[in-house]
Design a protein around this motif. Sequence first.
Motif, PDB file in Angstrom:
ATOM      1  N   UNK A 148       1.676  -5.886  43.542  1.00 41.65           N
ATOM      2  CA  UNK A 148       1.285  -5.076  42.380  1.00 41.65           C
ATOM      3  C   UNK A 148       2.514  -4.540  41.651  1.00 41.65           C
ATOM      4  N   UNK A 149       3.537  -4.109  42.391  1.00 40.73           N
ATOM      5  CA  UNK A 149       4.742  -3.548  41.787  1.00 40.73           C
ATOM      6  C   UNK A 149       5.493  -4.604  40.971  1.00 40.73           C
ATOM      7  N   UNK A 150       5.542  -5.838  41.474  1.00 40.15           N
ATOM      8  CA  UNK A 150       6.258  -6.910  40.776  1.00 40.15           C
ATOM      9  C   UNK A 150       5.376  -7.638  39.769  1.00 40.15           C
ATOM     10  N   UNK A 151       4.121  -7.235  39.629  1.00 42.34           N
ATOM     11  CA  UNK A 151       3.233  -7.860  38.661  1.00 42.34           C
ATOM     12  C   UNK A 151       2.816  -9.270  39.021  1.00 42.34           C
ATOM     13  N   UNK A 152       2.792  -9.591  40.310  1.00 40.19           N
ATOM     14  CA  UNK A 152       2.395 -10.918  40.778  1.00 40.19           C
ATOM     15  C   UNK A 152       0.908 -10.893  41.093  1.00 40.19           C
ATOM     16  N   UNK A 153       0.202 -11.927  40.707  1.00 42.74           N
ATOM     17  CA  UNK A 153      -1.244 -11.983  40.893  1.00 42.74           C
ATOM     18  C   UNK A 153      -1.594 -12.423  42.311  1.00 42.74           C
ATOM     19  N   UNK A 154      -2.857 -12.235  42.648  1.00 44.29           N
ATOM     20  CA  UNK A 154      -3.403 -12.844  43.858  1.00 44.29           C
ATOM     21  C   UNK A 154      -3.767 -14.276  43.497  1.00 44.29           C
ATOM     22  N   UNK A 155      -2.990 -15.216  43.959  1.00 44.13           N
ATOM     23  CA  UNK A 155      -3.239 -16.615  43.659  1.00 44.13           C
ATOM     24  C   UNK A 155      -3.253 -17.422  44.943  1.00 44.13           C
ATOM     25  N   UNK A 156      -3.342 -18.718  44.792  1.00 43.34           N
ATOM     26  CA  UNK A 156      -3.447 -19.583  45.958  1.00 43.34           C
ATOM     27  C   UNK A 156      -2.268 -19.377  46.896  1.00 43.34           C
ATOM     28  N   UNK A 157      -1.053 -19.298  46.361  1.00 47.29           N
ATOM     29  CA  UNK A 157       0.135 -19.201  47.203  1.00 47.29           C
ATOM     30  C   UNK A 157       0.315 -17.812  47.793  1.00 47.29           C
TER      31      UNK A 157
END
Length: 751
Positions: A635-644
């Motif tokens: 959440x802090x780095x703005x990365x989504x919940x994705x396959x990887x």
Amino acid sequence: ARAELAVVLEHPRKRQGMISSDGRSAVSLAVIKQSDARMSKLKEEIQKQLDQFRHDYPDVEFTVTRDQTELLDYSINNLVSNIISGALLACLIILFFMRDIKSPLLVILTIPVTLIVSILVFYLLRISINIISLSGLVLGIGMMVDNSIIVVDNITARWLRGETLKKAVLRGTQEVVAPMLSSILTTCAVFVPLIFMAGALFYDQAMAVAITLFVAYGTTITLLPVYYRWWYRNQPTFRPTPWLDRFSFDRITKRYERILVWFFRHRALMWGIYAVSFAGLIFLFTEIDKERLPKMTYSDMLVRIDWNDRISAEENSRRTKALVAAVEEHIDQSTVMAGVQQFVLSHTDETSVTEAVVYLKCHDAADVAPVQRTIRNYIAEHAPEALCSFGVSGNIFDMIFAEREARLTVRLRSTSGRAADPEQLQSLIDRIRAALPDQPISPVALQEDILYVARPEQMALYGISYADLITTLRNALNENTLFTITTGDESLPVVIGNNLRDLDDLLGKTFIRSAETEIPVGILMRQTMDTDLKQIVAGAEGDYYPLDLTPSTKDIPAVMATIRRCVADDDRFEVSFSGSYFSNRNMVGQLVGVLIVALLLLFFILAAQFESLVQPWIILSEIVIDLFGALIVLWFFGVSLNLMSMIGLIVVCGIVINDSILKIDTINTLRRQGVSLKHAILEAGQRRLKAIVMTSLTTILAVLPFLARGDMGSDLQFPMSLVIISGMTVGTLVSVFFIPLAYYEIYKPRR
């Protein structure tokens, strides 16, 4: 004589499509690799063939475009360099923690043996060296070094406590054989559900991890003890290297013991942290954006254009070239495919005469967004009715897992049961556009249908039958007929023409012979015109018009509510929704199911090792805090919940508990020797602290190089690496502080 029956003329067929490369006419050849072919061999043979062509046809220029091998080669080379740098960083950790130059050399000796045997097994099982298998090899190397550290540290600790070198080697190795095997099984167990869910992508990774771990396990318990005894055979006791003796771990051990005692006195604080982690895990899981694949870096793109107008292939090509000229300062290469393309094996979507597909290769990834913005502005100014969309040029991950649907698709259906009226549909879309001014909404794609209907009275006047008319039309329109719609005793040929004038000229020059003279076909038919939707989509609920939108994930509920209100005001339409917003949530739900199955497998393995149903719960309880910490970092780095990133979360569950397994096993061993509960917990913490910290750091450093981004391989591994690093960092703190407290709460004497 043949001249009396017919006049044979030869002339070029009218072009329905054309290709240009960098503004010059070209012929495009698509080379598609077979499933069992090697990419390197294909690239080599193509280069040989191109060299031969250049020699045979010096006046023709041959250019390779959309070369996926360059991207793959660059990504694999990047991964190999990351493997080497990760291994070197891990050896530095061992050097400073063990304070002995020989210890990291022992670990280095086991790495080549493990890699050679692992790659041999790859060859026997026909597993190729690719981005996915290399990423599995990276994870395997990190955990392989962990096993070596555990054995070396345990042998050294026994030697320092006064045992002979021979006994320290034998007993130190025997003591960790069972917990290391359990750690390997728990790590491999998390990949089993992944193979069944997405075997096409994760089979190589799962097999690479499993092969590397089991080969490393065999090397660690057989070769490493032999190396250790041979290496230190001339030393009476373990002595640190003089210049490394200043880096003592004893100070950290004493400070850890004081902190652990403080936590024992404030156990309520730790349980409060656990409760906050549980609530925060649920909250973050619902709030974080969900995507199928992480955002990857591309420097090229495909632009699909539908000019939404009756134009010829030549006009299509002219317009598209003018569009490319508007962005030429940002691109290195361009290929324009305007109109109908005739590939033997179709590798792109079918296009009509009025559509074009443009490949653009920009100078670098930073130019992609400005080029797309310029194209949108150009089309809005010069062809406001045209439809335009952007996509990636295509690779193996896009073909298997890419989002081929819009983030939100609005399905507008007519309540009459028939196709929607274009004017009514356009009026509804105008209201939606006014209600959502921030959303770019394309105009309705329309086409003019031309229908020629026979005139029975004229046919009767000249004595022409329907069979004669149909035969004449079939012969005249043979090359323009797309297909024929047959309903009962009615047959309706669907004919394509470049424009209305072409069809009028064709029918005006076509004659049918009556009893006395030749009659122009145009006299026997009347023309009608109608405006209709250019395309409709059929679904389980019936035909609908798709309206693709790209709002942010957080805005989608509000956008859907606004559209429902607009449609509710018009009883001629109804609406439903689809898109990646829904399918991605479904994918994440499936991965959550995989996580649950993996946790069950972990529980059964731990229960078999410890012969207890309680201690597996103690170990698995830390996963709540670990996953919460990983989601906070995402959440802090703005990365989504994705396959990887979800794969990273699942892998963390299998890796992070290894430290806790080692600690619980040591506590159980001390308690069987008669040590009291609290002293066993403190003693186990002191004995295993160095090994736990070192194994965690080596795993973290093994994947640390993957935090660099900029190519497909790195972008693909970045979310998983970020999750593993954050999960291992939090998991190490949990293993050394929370697990001892949880163990004490379960087994403390009851009053």
